[in-house]
Design a protein around this motif. Structure first.
Motif, PDB file in Angstrom:
ATOM      1  N   UNK A   1     -33.268 -45.022 -27.584  1.00 58.88           N
ATOM      2  CA  UNK A   1     -34.397 -44.806 -28.497  1.00 58.88           C
ATOM      3  C   UNK A   1     -34.521 -45.966 -29.486  1.00 58.88           C
ATOM      4  N   UNK A   2     -33.384 -46.406 -29.994  1.00 58.58           N
ATOM      5  CA  UNK A   2     -33.401 -47.447 -31.028  1.00 58.58           C
ATOM      6  C   UNK A   2     -33.745 -48.809 -30.437  1.00 58.58           C
ATOM      7  N   UNK A   3     -33.360 -48.988 -29.182  1.00 57.51           N
ATOM      8  CA  UNK A   3     -33.746 -50.185 -28.434  1.00 57.51           C
ATOM      9  C   UNK A   3     -35.268 -50.206 -28.274  1.00 57.51           C
ATOM     10  N   UNK A   4     -35.808 -49.080 -27.846  1.00 52.34           N
ATOM     11  CA  UNK A   4     -37.250 -48.994 -27.624  1.00 52.34           C
ATOM     12  C   UNK A   4     -38.040 -49.196 -28.909  1.00 52.34           C
TER      13      UNK A   4
ATOM     14  N   UNK B   1     -35.200 -58.369 -26.369  1.00 51.71           N
ATOM     15  CA  UNK B   1     -35.617 -58.067 -24.999  1.00 51.71           C
ATOM     16  C   UNK B   1     -37.122 -58.279 -24.835  1.00 51.71           C
ATOM     17  N   UNK B   2     -37.883 -57.819 -25.844  1.00 52.40           N
ATOM     18  CA  UNK B   2     -39.338 -57.979 -25.770  1.00 52.40           C
ATOM     19  C   UNK B   2     -39.708 -59.461 -25.690  1.00 52.40           C
ATOM     20  N   UNK B   3     -39.012 -60.268 -26.479  1.00 52.07           N
ATOM     21  CA  UNK B   3     -39.270 -61.710 -26.508  1.00 52.07           C
ATOM     22  C   UNK B   3     -38.826 -62.348 -25.195  1.00 52.07           C
ATOM     23  N   UNK B   4     -37.661 -61.909 -24.727  1.00 53.03           N
ATOM     24  CA  UNK B   4     -37.059 -62.469 -23.512  1.00 53.03           C
ATOM     25  C   UNK B   4     -37.881 -62.096 -22.267  1.00 53.03           C
ATOM     26  N   UNK B   5     -38.241 -60.829 -22.165  1.00 53.91           N
ATOM     27  CA  UNK B   5     -38.939 -60.367 -20.955  1.00 53.91           C
ATOM     28  C   UNK B   5     -40.433 -60.677 -21.028  1.00 53.91           C
ATOM     29  N   UNK B   6     -40.930 -60.963 -22.245  1.00 54.82           N
ATOM     30  CA  UNK B   6     -42.343 -61.302 -22.483  1.00 54.82           C
ATOM     31  C   UNK B   6     -43.272 -60.130 -22.193  1.00 54.82           C
ATOM     32  N   UNK B   7     -42.708 -58.971 -21.922  1.00 49.85           N
ATOM     33  CA  UNK B   7     -43.545 -57.815 -21.628  1.00 49.85           C
ATOM     34  C   UNK B   7     -42.718 -56.549 -21.820  1.00 49.85           C
TER      35      UNK B   7
END
Lengths: 243, 310
Positions: free
Chosen positions: B62-65, B216-222
């Motif tokens: 949850x905290x990751x999301x 992760x958001x920055x790394x995966x770009x999506x």
């Protein structure tokens, strides 16, 4: 007066574990609490220490009401207890068990000071050679003494001991009795102790309260208590006075 | 004491080695390193609260999301720099933990686990239905300049997570948590405000997956709700941590490293059987080493040592 319990009522379903129970205690007094199994002795200790909430009644400690305060607040105000079945943290050492009590006491000690306090208490209860042992590897008797040291580590003004002597051999029982006497003088404590071993009750108590079915049925000096008709009837049995 | 010094030297060696090889590694190896560090952060941060207190959270993701969504929003909608967005994402995750902790930390045992699991589904559903976040379409984030940079940031977060655990273990918080794990009622009786310490540890332990989510958001770009709120990350956090040894500083690190390598080797060679073998291996080890690899090593070395003394 250090402790006053007034008209305490505690129900478990339909059972009245405490039925208008009242006691009062002076500081530096040793109060023996006796009575048959199920009389409500441990329940009373559980209510004073905040383990259980009272259904009605008042508990006052050092002139303030502690009725239904959280257990950790009551502990920090200066009430400590041991457990009938000792409950040390099994996976840490004897010293760490005692240190934790000192660490969270009202004195706000740091960890190093807490260890200093713990070392002294471990020595006091005679567990110095076992200080680095894990608590789970202790014998039952050693666990009882560990429980006592941990209760003392919180720097209490009132100590409640739930059956320390029952189950000890005569030598250990003698040590326990001497230890309680020593604690009382060295730490200037009020002590409530629940005990079934009447010889220990006689030797230690300044005053004895006898409980039966959640009520106080007798109160007085140990020598008077054992002659009390009601006490003989419900608890001691006929044989005791003649013995 | 000596063995712990050796393990720290070993850990330092691994870090230096990682820092050195990352820029020269292939994309495959870099991705593997990033994924391993990601799971390491998951496991080590899960351990901070759940491992030490015994409150098994099944909602760690949850905290990751939440961290991922907050960071993605700040980067795309507010135009904030990614590093700042990531940090705010972590703080948001902590703040969320502190507020939902007020409710779920009053539950114990399986009830706590189920509540944390259920809350994660709630947050996932909110993300799915949030029009501003494009719902199931997800958010496209401008990508990180290089994969090596992802690895370095992940390494830094992992280090801070482990160091935080190290210092927490030796603080009042650590002693309060192990007392709670042993017997919460007794802990209360010793003057420990158990709720306060649980809440602090829960908030600390949620900061790191929050940071990780932003990275992760920055790394995966999506990102989309199903990829950043997937319960699998919660399960892996728990499994890797238990495998290595809960309630220890290095247990989750060792558990994640070994299982990730094992998983990668199996997956590449036995793509059909890998989950079967992997699951069985994890089950066997947890059955026979309930205190994890580190616990087993400690047990063996202490029995060997005590025999030598005799």
């Amino acid at each position: 007066m250090i402790l006053e319990v007034k008209d305490a009522i505690k129900k478990f379903g339909g059972i009245l574990a405490l039925n208008k129970m009242s006691i009062s205690m002076d500081s530096a007094e040793i109060l023996g609490l006796v009575g048959p199994n199920g009389a409500g002795k441990t329940t009373l200790i559980n209510c004073i220490s905040g383990y259980y909430k009272l259904d009605s009644g008042v508990i006052r400690f050092m002139n303030r009401s502690i009725t239904n305060l959280p257990a950790h607040v009551i502990s920090r105000l200066g009430i400590a207890r041991t457990y009938q079945i000792p409950r040390p943290n099994p996976d840490i050492t004897v010293l760490d068990n005692v240190m934790i009590g000192a660490l969270f006491s009202q004195d706000q000690r740091n960890i190093r000071d807490a260890y200093v306090v713990a070392e002294g208490l471990v020595k006091l209860v005679g567990l110095s050679t076992k200080r680095e042992s894990l608590a789970k590897n202790l014998t039952l008797v050693e666990k009882k003494f560990l429980d006592l040291a941990r209760a003392l580590s919180t720097n209490p003004k009132l100590l409640m001991i739930d059956e320390l002597i029952a189950g000890l051999n005569p030598v250990e029982a003698e040590q326990a009795i001497n230890l309680i006497k020593k604690i009382r003088y060295d730490y200037d404590l009020a002590i409530i102790f629940i005990e079934h071993v009447m010889s220990a009750v006689m030797r230690l108590s300044d005053r004895v309260i006898v409980m039966h079915e959640g009520k106080k049925i007798a109160e007085g000096a140990p020598t008077d208590i054992i002659r009390d008709e009601k006490v003989v009837e419900v608890y001691l049995g006929r044989g005791y006075t003649h013995a | 004491m000596k063995s712990s010094i050796y393990s720290w030297i070993l850990a330092l060696g691994c870090i230096v080695l990682l820092v050195a090889i990352i820029p020269f590694s292939s994309g495959y190896i870099q991705t593997f390193i990033f994924n391993t560090l990601m799971f390491l952060i998951f496991a080590a941060s899960w351990n901070i609260f759940s491992g030490y207190s015994g409150y098994v959270s099944l909602g760690h993701v949850t905290f990751f999301g939440v961290g991922a969504y907050v960071a993605a929003f700040l980067i795309t909608k507010a135009g904030l720099a990614p590093p700042i967005s990531i940090i705010i994402g972590g703080l948001a995750a902590s703040a969320l933990a502190a507020s939902i902790g007020g409710v779920v930390l009053r539950l114990r045992g399986a009830y706590f686990s189920i509540a944390t699991f259920g809350l994660n589904e709630v947050f996932k559903t909110i993300a799915v239905n949030m029009q501003k976040a494009e719902g199931t379409l997800g958010i496209v984030v401008p990508p990180i300049p290089s994969r090596a940079l992802s690895c370095y940031i992940a390494l830094i977060i992992a280090l801070i997570t482990v160091l935080t655990t190290f210092f927490m273990e030796r603080s009042r918080i650590g002693y309060a948590l192990i007392s709670i794990r042993a017997d919460e009622k007794v802990a209360e009786g010793l003057g420990i405000n158990t709720f306060k310490y649980k809440l602090i540890a829960y908030a600390i332990g949620s900061f790191f997956p929050g940071l990780l989510g932003g990275l992760f958001a920055w790394h995966a770009a999506y990102i989309d709700p199903h990829s950043v709120f997937t319960p699998f990350y919660s399960f892996y956090s728990m499994i890797f941590s238990i495998f290595g040894g809960v309630g220890t500083v290095l247990g989750p690190v060792i558990g994640t490293t070994i299982l990730s390598i094992f998983q990668e080797l199996l997956w590449a060679r036995l793509s059909y059987l890998y989950l079967l073998i992997y699951g069985a291996a994890v089950a066997v080890i947890i059955l026979y080493m309930p205190k994890g690899l580190l616990g087993a090593v400690k047990y063996v070395s202490s029995t060997l040592l005590s025999k030598k003394v005799r």
